[in-house]
Design a protein around this motif. Structure first.
Motif, PDB file in Angstrom:
ATOM      1  N   LYS A  42       1.028  -1.193   0.052  1.00 35.29           N
ATOM      2  CA  LYS A  42      -0.069  -0.085   0.082  1.00 35.29           C
ATOM      3  C   LYS A  42       0.846   1.240  -0.224  1.00 35.29           C
ATOM      4  CE  LYS A  42      -3.629   1.985   2.517  1.00 35.29           C
ATOM      5  NZ  LYS A  42      -3.848   2.440   3.796  1.00 35.29           N
ATOM      6  N   LEU A  43       1.932   1.233   0.888  1.00 34.87           N
ATOM      7  CA  LEU A  43       2.740   2.309   0.982  1.00 34.87           C
ATOM      8  C   LEU A  43       3.531   2.714  -0.339  1.00 34.87           C
ATOM      9  CD1 LEU A  43       3.299   4.062   3.580  1.00 34.87           C
ATOM     10  CD2 LEU A  43       5.485   2.753   3.717  1.00 34.87           C
ATOM     11  N   LEU A  44       4.086   1.322  -0.986  1.00 37.85           N
ATOM     12  CA  LEU A  44       4.745   1.600  -2.057  1.00 37.85           C
ATOM     13  C   LEU A  44       3.791   2.248  -3.292  1.00 37.85           C
ATOM     14  CD1 LEU A  44       7.633   0.616  -2.552  1.00 37.85           C
ATOM     15  CD2 LEU A  44       6.596  -1.244  -3.663  1.00 37.85           C
ATOM     16  N   HIS A  45       2.671   1.764  -3.064  1.00 41.51           N
ATOM     17  CA  HIS A  45       1.601   2.192  -4.166  1.00 41.51           C
ATOM     18  C   HIS A  45       1.277   3.812  -4.010  1.00 41.51           C
ATOM     19  CE1 HIS A  45      -1.660   2.512  -6.769  1.00 41.51           C
ATOM     20  NE2 HIS A  45      -2.455   2.992  -5.614  1.00 41.51           N
ATOM     21  N   GLU A  46       1.352   4.231  -2.617  1.00 41.86           N
ATOM     22  CA  GLU A  46       0.954   5.665  -2.319  1.00 41.86           C
ATOM     23  C   GLU A  46       2.208   6.362  -2.691  1.00 41.86           C
ATOM     24  OE1 GLU A  46      -0.055   6.286   1.814  1.00 41.86           O
ATOM     25  OE2 GLU A  46      -1.952   5.451   1.578  1.00 41.86           O
ATOM     26  N   LEU A  47       3.375   5.790  -2.420  1.00 35.38           N
ATOM     27  CA  LEU A  47       4.483   6.585  -2.953  1.00 35.38           C
ATOM     28  C   LEU A  47       4.612   6.718  -4.300  1.00 35.38           C
ATOM     29  CD1 LEU A  47       7.651   5.087  -0.945  1.00 35.38           C
ATOM     30  CD2 LEU A  47       6.847   7.654  -1.295  1.00 35.38           C
ATOM     31  N   GLN A  48       4.106   5.631  -4.978  1.00 36.48           N
ATOM     32  CA  GLN A  48       4.165   5.601  -6.542  1.00 36.48           C
ATOM     33  C   GLN A  48       3.201   6.839  -7.039  1.00 36.48           C
ATOM     34  OE1 GLN A  48       3.331   1.834  -7.514  1.00 36.48           O
ATOM     35  NE2 GLN A  48       5.405   1.313  -8.279  1.00 36.48           N
ATOM     36  N   VAL A  49       1.984   6.831  -6.128  1.00 34.67           N
ATOM     37  CA  VAL A  49       1.118   7.841  -6.511  1.00 34.67           C
ATOM     38  C   VAL A  49       1.774   9.289  -6.491  1.00 34.67           C
ATOM     39  CG1 VAL A  49      -1.035   8.803  -5.838  1.00 34.67           C
ATOM     40  CG2 VAL A  49      -0.766   6.588  -6.237  1.00 34.67           C
ATOM     41  N   HIS A  50       2.389   9.543  -5.282  1.00 33.13           N
ATOM     42  CA  HIS A  50       2.990  10.616  -4.843  1.00 33.13           C
ATOM     43  C   HIS A  50       4.108  11.273  -5.963  1.00 33.13           C
ATOM     44  CE1 HIS A  50       1.218  12.433  -1.513  1.00 33.13           C
ATOM     45  NE2 HIS A  50       1.342  10.873  -0.713  1.00 33.13           N
ATOM     46  N   GLN A  51       4.665  10.176  -6.157  1.00 27.89           N
ATOM     47  CA  GLN A  51       5.766  10.511  -7.305  1.00 27.89           C
ATOM     48  C   GLN A  51       5.241  11.073  -8.473  1.00 27.89           C
ATOM     49  OE1 GLN A  51       8.824   7.537  -7.815  1.00 27.89           O
ATOM     50  NE2 GLN A  51       9.862   8.747  -9.411  1.00 27.89           N
ATOM     51  N   ILE A  52       4.289  10.230  -8.925  1.00 26.57           N
ATOM     52  CA  ILE A  52       3.586  10.817 -10.109  1.00 26.57           C
ATOM     53  C   ILE A  52       2.924  11.927 -10.071  1.00 26.57           C
ATOM     54  CG2 ILE A  52       1.620   9.869 -11.873  1.00 26.57           C
ATOM     55  CD1 ILE A  52       2.225   7.063 -11.030  1.00 26.57           C
TER      56      ILE A  52
END
Ligand code: C2E
Ligand code: MG
Ligand code: MG
Length: 747
Positions: free
Chosen positions: A38-48
């Motif tokens: 989930k965290l990873l996902h969120e990070l990815q989203v932030h990065q994007i």
């Protein structure tokens, strides 16, 4: 651009068949791995999201830069020049175009005063505007002429706005637009308006093509020439030709226009009515850039009035306004011509001086209007007596001059001709004049001098004719005399006499004689002072031989003053002795002396300085004196009379005084002229006049004295008529003062 997010999920299964730890671990493990994902996902989203924001930022930045560039281009290259001015009107910032408008490089403009670029006459206005905007804010628009450092000028419009920050005034922002073209355009419009007004000026104007066909005319043209616009347009300029000038005149005119580009001169033109009028014309060629004539512009001023005025002025300068005859100036001109022509032809001419006899009396008694009319008639009669080519001129007053030309080559014949014409003139002028209801006779005296060419000098000639005229007068008037060299000798002698008279006055060569005046038989009542000239070489000269000359030359003024002083000095001496203290002193006063502006003061001063009793002084005037200016005479007499001075009218009976005239004068005494006394016993006319004068004196309540009494019989006659005071050789001649004193001591 939105990216699609692919969440990667791991499918780990359920794990119920494992031991509990394992399963717990597994559960925990599985739980842990789920949250990491989930965290990873969120990070990815932030990065994007970050990437997206970054991209957006870059994009905005680029846009900003783009806009800045655009602004800069606009600032630098817009047709408006931008300038930022400090509070002291120094340039702190300027756009490229602004610098171009000021005609200078940008870096050289930093901290320069803007006023330096404003044309000097407008600098004050600029400073006022600057201060106004700086102090009051707001926006202002203003037009100025800039003068660049190279001297060139442009017209600009300035839009000024105050610059401020946090209520602090920083300076002015100025937008500057070049409006030179607009100003030029405005000037052209104004020039056109001016040209239109000029074209409709008072002078006739016309524009023709290069073939002299009329294209345009103004309203003054119509007014002056009479041709309406439509009658003139399309016609050749020759429409105005009067036919007065020859072909050569016009050829010369065109030659000037071709060579100099214009011509000015006077032309006689013809109006539509056919009248010919003088015009001052200017013709100017209009040329295109390549120098070919495209049009002619002609102006045309009607100078009829000016010509008439010129003629009037000329008339005034050369002609006598009363008679219309040539005046002295023109006479001298004509005389010069006559001399030259006589020189060429060898024929003799004659100059005649004509002077009316007694004109002054006629003028004074019948009035100046009558006098003027008489002069006009004389002028007409004179003109009728001479030939066409002869000149009749009026010199002054009643003096006329006639020039007779081309008489003959022989002096004798010329003199005969001149005499014949002169006599014709005398007879014509002698005919009675019917003027203003009066019939009056007049006569003239004529002096003639002959001239032949270069031998004569104008000045001498005039003098000779004048002299001859005086001879004619002296001979009893209504006469004609020729100049002869003897007269010349007289003239020379006269000049010599004048000189020695002058010296005589300086050297005190004059003496007063005193002729007793007697009342009744022997009673001495006074004397008349009579002057004598004790000439060093000629001996004693009587007044008859020098008084007229003294009067003509003005020397009578110093001489008269001396006489007055000497007479008053004698009165003072007489006052010292009882025998003579009551005696009066008659002193003759000449017209010229009496009419000096300071005559009254002079008499007063002499009386005062001598200490003589004014009531013993009697001034003898003649009728001629009194006729000259009656008002002045009366007022002068009255002032002196108030002091006690008395007046006697000398030589009475030979003049022209009228009774009413006599009544007006504040006289004390009439003196019967010796010419009547001489013949009282022999000539009934003279005895009648003597009686009449005596009666007149009684009527007017005046004293009466007779002069020139030589015999007892004359005295008796006069006494019978009622005249008891006498002066004459019967009693004593004029005596030197010593003899006079001896005589008084004998009485
Ligand atoms: P007048 O004023 O009529 O003076 C009288 C003249 O008659 C004097 O001549 C006098 O000598 C002269 N006379 C006097 N008694 C007799 C007489 O019985 N028979 C004749 N035949 N003559 C007599 P005079 O002195 O030669 O003066 C001539 C004129 O000269 C004067 O005439 C006067 O007009 C003028 N005159 C004389 N003295 C002066 C003067 O001081 N000033 C001015 N302005 N004129 C003067
Ligand atoms: Mg006298
Ligand atoms: Mg007299």
């Amino acid at each position: 651009m939105k990216r699609s997010i692919n969440a990667s999920t791991s499918n780990s299964g359920d794990g119920k068949d494992m031991d509990s730890t394992t399963s717990e671990f597994a559960r925990m493990n599985s739980e842990h791995s789920a949250s990491t994902d989930k965290l990873l996902h969120e990070l990815q989203v932030h990065q994007i999201e970050l990437e997206m924001q970054n991209e957006e930022l870059l994009r905005v930045n680029a846009a900003l830069e783009e806009s800045q560039r655009r602004y800069l281009d606009l600032y630098e290259f817009a047709s408006v020049g931008y300038i930022t001015l400090t509070q002291t009107a120094l340039i702190s910032e300027i756009s490229l175009n602004g610098a171009t408008l000021l005609g200078s490089e940008r870096q050289k403009l930093q901290r320069c005063a803007f006023a330096e670029f404003v044309s000097p006459p407008e600098r004050d206005s600029w400073r006022r505007l600057f201060l106004d905007v700086l102090q009051n804010g707001g926006k202002r628009s203003f037009e100025l002429t800039l003068q660049r450092r190279d001297g060139s000028k442009i017209a600009v419009r300035l839009n000024c706005m105050r610059m401020e920050q946090d209520q602090e005034i920083l300076g002015l922002r100025v937008g500057m637009i070049d409006i030179t073209d607009l100003a030029d355009l405005r000037r052209v419009v104004a020039d056109t308006k001016v040209a239109a007004i000029v074209f409709e000026s008072q002078q006739a104007m016309m524009i023709t093509d290069n073939k002299s066909i009329i294209l345009r005319v103004n309203s003054a043209f119509t007014k002056i020439t009479g041709y309406a616009e439509n009658e003139a347009i399309g016609k050749p300029v020759a429409l105005l030709k009067s036919g007065y000038h020859d072909v050569e005149f016009y050829a010369n005119m065109w030659k000037d226009i071709d060579s100099k580009g214009s011509w000015q001169g006077e032309i006689w033109n013809r109006r539509k009515s056919g009248d010919i009028y003088p015009a001052l014309v200017t013709i100017t060629a209009v040329k295109s850039n390549d120098g070919t004539v495209t049009h002619y512009v002609g102006t045309n001023i009607d100078i009829t009035e000016r010509k008439e005025a010129e003629a009037r002025i000329e008339n005034l300068a050369f002609y006598d306004p009363l008679t219309g005859l040539p005046n002295r100036r023109l006479l001298l001109d004509r005389l010069q011509q006559a001399l030259s022509s006589s020189d060429r032809s060898g024929r003799i001419g004659a100059l005649m001086f004509i002077d009316l006899d007694e004109f002054k009396v006629i003028n004074d008694t019948l009035g100046h209007d009558f006098g003027d009319q008489l002069l006009k008639s004389v002028a007409e009669r004179l003109s009728d007596c001479v030939r066409e080519g002869d000149t009749v001129a009026r010199l002054s007053g009643d003096e006329f001059v006639v020039i007779l030309e081309n008489l003959s080559e022989s002096e004798h014949e010329s003199a005969t001709d001149a005499k014949r014409i002169g006599e014709k003139i005398l007879s014509s002028l002698g005919q009675s004049y019917h003027l203003d209801g009066y019939t009056r006779h007049a006569s003239a005296s004529i002096g003639v001098a002959l001239f032949s060419g270069h031998k004569s000098i104008i000045k001498d000639l005039l003098k000779r004719a004048d002299l001859a005229m005086y001879e004619a007068k002296a001979s009893g008037r209504n006469a004609l005399r020729f100049f002869d060299p003897e007269m010349q000798a007289i003239v020379l002698a006269r000049a010599e006499m004048e000189n020695s008279l002058r010296m005589g006055i300086l050297k005190n060569e004059f003496v007063l004689y005193f002729q007793p005046q007697i009342s009744g038989n022997t009673h001495l009542i006074g004397s008349e002072a009579l002057v004598r000239w004790n000439h060093p070489s000629l001996g004693l000269i009587l007044p008859h031989d020098f008084i007229p000359l003294a009067e003509q030359t003005g020397l009578i003024l110093p001489l008269g003053l001396w006489i007055l002083q000497a007479a008053c000095a004698q009165l003072t001496t007489w006052a010292l002795s009882t025998k003579t203290a009551s005696l009066s002193m008659a002193v003759n006063v000449s017209a010229r002396q009496f009419y000096q502006p300071n005559f009254v003061n002079q008499v007063m001063a002499v009386l005062e300085s001598s200490g003589a009793n004014p009531s013993k002084l009697k001034l003898e005037l003649t009728e001629g004196v009194m006729l000259t200016n009656v008002e002045e005479t009366i007022s002068k007499m009255q002032i002196l009379q108030e002091l006690g001075v008395r007046f006697s009218l000398d030589d009475f009976g030979i003049g022209y005084s009228s009774l009413s005239f006599l009544k007006r004068l504040p006289l004390n005494q009439l003196k019967i002229d010796r010419s009547f006394v001489r013949n009282v016993l022999t000539d009934p006319d003279d005895s009648a006049i003597a009686k009449m004068v005596i009666n007149l004196a009684r009527e007017l309540n005046l004293e009466i004295i007779a002069e020139g009494v030589e015999t007892e019989a004359q005295r008796n006659f006069l006494a019978q008529c009622g005249c008891f005071d006498y002066q004459g050789f019967l009693f004593a001649p004029a005596l030197p003062s010593v003899e006079f004193a001896q005589m008084t001591s004998r009485i």
